[in-house]
Design a protein around this motif. Structure first.
Motif, short mmCIF file in Angstrom:
data_model
loop_
_atom_site.label_atom_id
_atom_site.label_comp_id
_atom_site.label_asym_id
_atom_site.label_seq_id
_atom_site.Cartn_x
_atom_site.Cartn_y
_atom_site.Cartn_z
N PHE A 61 8.16 -24.29 21.10
CA PHE A 61 8.00 -25.85 22.30
C PHE A 61 6.78 -26.03 22.73
CE2 PHE A 61 13.21 -24.34 22.19
CZ PHE A 61 13.38 -25.73 21.67
N ILE A 62 6.73 -27.33 22.85
CA ILE A 62 5.32 -28.08 23.10
C ILE A 62 5.14 -29.09 24.59
CG2 ILE A 62 2.99 -29.78 22.61
CD1 ILE A 62 3.38 -26.83 20.57
N ARG A 63 4.13 -29.17 24.99
CA ARG A 63 4.86 -29.58 26.51
C ARG A 63 4.64 -31.17 25.70
NH1 ARG A 63 0.76 -29.67 31.85
NH2 ARG A 63 2.25 -30.93 32.93
N GLY A 64 5.90 -31.98 26.34
CA GLY A 64 6.35 -33.24 25.78
C GLY A 64 7.68 -33.46 25.04
N ALA A 65 7.65 -31.87 24.72
CA ALA A 65 8.71 -31.71 23.97
C ALA A 65 10.05 -32.95 24.87
CB ALA A 65 9.47 -30.93 23.50
N PHE A 66 9.81 -33.28 26.51
CA PHE A 66 11.38 -32.67 26.63
C PHE A 66 11.21 -34.48 27.79
CE2 PHE A 66 11.65 -28.98 25.77
CZ PHE A 66 12.79 -28.40 24.62
N GLU A 109 9.47 -31.84 33.02
CA GLU A 109 8.62 -30.81 32.35
C GLU A 109 7.15 -30.11 33.84
OE1 GLU A 109 6.62 -32.34 29.61
OE2 GLU A 109 8.65 -32.39 27.82
N ASP A 110 6.35 -29.37 33.66
CA ASP A 110 5.10 -29.51 34.43
C ASP A 110 3.93 -28.18 32.77
OD1 ASP A 110 5.95 -26.42 34.71
OD2 ASP A 110 6.84 -26.07 37.17
N GLU A 111 2.95 -27.96 34.24
CA GLU A 111 2.12 -27.05 33.65
C GLU A 111 2.63 -25.67 32.97
OE1 GLU A 111 1.79 -25.96 37.11
OE2 GLU A 111 2.00 -27.78 36.67
N THR A 112 3.69 -25.21 33.50
CA THR A 112 4.58 -23.97 33.19
C THR A 112 5.71 -24.19 31.90
OG1 THR A 112 3.73 -23.02 34.92
CG2 THR A 112 5.63 -22.02 33.41
N GLY A 113 6.69 -25.30 31.51
CA GLY A 113 7.59 -25.54 31.37
C GLY A 113 8.74 -26.48 31.37
N LEU A 114 9.31 -26.21 31.07
CA LEU A 114 10.84 -27.62 31.49
C LEU A 114 11.73 -26.91 32.62
CD1 LEU A 114 12.52 -29.90 31.19
CD2 LEU A 114 13.76 -28.53 29.34
N TYR A 115 11.87 -26.96 33.82
CA TYR A 115 11.96 -26.88 35.32
C TYR A 115 13.13 -27.53 35.31
CZ TYR A 115 11.80 -26.12 40.20
OH TYR A 115 12.18 -26.15 41.42
N VAL A 116 14.28 -26.81 36.24
CA VAL A 116 14.86 -26.81 36.29
C VAL A 116 15.34 -26.80 37.68
CG1 VAL A 116 16.23 -25.20 35.37
CG2 VAL A 116 17.52 -27.86 35.04
N ILE A 163 8.25 -27.28 17.82
CA ILE A 163 8.91 -28.64 17.84
C ILE A 163 8.29 -29.26 19.46
CG2 ILE A 163 11.02 -28.83 18.84
CD1 ILE A 163 12.52 -26.25 18.12
N LYS A 164 7.83 -30.64 18.40
CA LYS A 164 7.19 -31.29 19.86
C LYS A 164 8.45 -32.59 20.31
CE LYS A 164 3.61 -31.27 16.31
NZ LYS A 164 2.68 -31.92 15.17
N ARG A 165 9.54 -32.96 19.66
CA ARG A 165 10.36 -33.79 20.64
C ARG A 165 11.88 -33.37 20.08
NH1 ARG A 165 12.46 -38.83 18.20
NH2 ARG A 165 13.44 -39.79 20.39
#
Length: 245
Positions: A61-66, A109-116, A163-165
């Motif tokens: 997954f690319i940053r911005g996908a979520f 989203e942050d610089e590492t990934g999808l944070y929850v 995966i971009k989105r």
């Protein structure tokens, strides 16, 4: 017997058509935050996706996908559910399993990934069981269930797919996979390797994290160098060797 009731009992539930992906268990993805002694609410946080990670299906997954999912969630127009081991798929095993174990309070989203960040539902037995396992460190992973992306939102890189989105249905707290190294590499993936960088990316996709993929490639490269055979002295050369050529 009421025929309508019979048909309804036999009918399958309307399950969402989504794909489930677990985070590779290479680092601590899920961590315990705290427990409110007054309310009994257990809070946890972590990363459901990391940008530098290739999952077991060869997807990255690319940053911005979520970005759209996070924006809609923050605006209150999108719900992302929370289950244990994607329990909604196991409705036929135990009626408790499809129950949501908590609610997501933060998704970004942050610089590492999808944070929850997740709050487990107090007073719900299955939620408290899952919370107890997280606090104890028995389980420490997240897994997302997302709708199949549009072909325009994916790009085949040979060794993996970017995966971009993507749109998320739910995020589950999950057990560690039984065998983290259990992955089959296809012939196509091997044939797609055209450089050392491609080989390193493939090694990372099977769980070799950090700089270990690069170190292994350097080691293999050194092992495969042919030994130099000294040329025979002029006196022992075959004078008729030119006939062989």
């Amino acid at each position: 017997m009421n025929q309508n009731l019979l048909v309804r009992n036999k009918a399958l539930p309307n399950l969402p058509k989504v794909q489930c992906r677990r985070m590779p268990i290479a680092v601590d993805n899920c961590r315990f935050i705290n427990k409110d002694e007054k309310t009994g609410i257990v809070k946890i946080s972590g990363y459901a996706v990391k940008w530098d990670s290739i999952n077991y299906y060869g997807e990255k997954f690319i940053r911005g996908a979520f970005a759209e999912v996070c924006a809609a969630f923050a605006a209150g127009t999108k719900k992302v559910h929370c289950y244990y081991n994607h329990g909604w798929r196991q409705w036929y095993v135990d009626s408790r399993l499809p129950m949501r174990v908590g609610k997501i309070t933060l998704l970004k989203e942050d610089e590492t990934g999808l944070y929850v960040e997740i709050e487990f539902t107090p007073g719900l037995s299955i939620a408290q069981d899952v919370a107890a396992m997280v606090v104890h460190g028995t389980i420490d992973g997240f897994s997302i269930a997302f709708y199949p992306p549009n072909s325009l939102d994916m790009e085949d890189k040979g060794t993996h797919v970017e995966i971009k989105r993507a749109d998320i249905y739910e995020i589950s707290v999950v057990d560690e996979p039984a065998d983290n190294a259990a992955r089959i590499i296809s012939d196509e993936a091997i044939e797609a390797i055209e450089s050392e960088e491609d080989a390193e990316e493939l090694l990372r996709s099977v769980g070799l994290v950090g700089d270990y993929a690069k170190k292994l490639m350097a080691r293999i490269s050194g092992m495969q160098k042919p030994e130099e055979t000294p040329a025979p002295p002029e006196s022992k050369k075959d004078p008729l060797a030119w006939l062989d050529s």
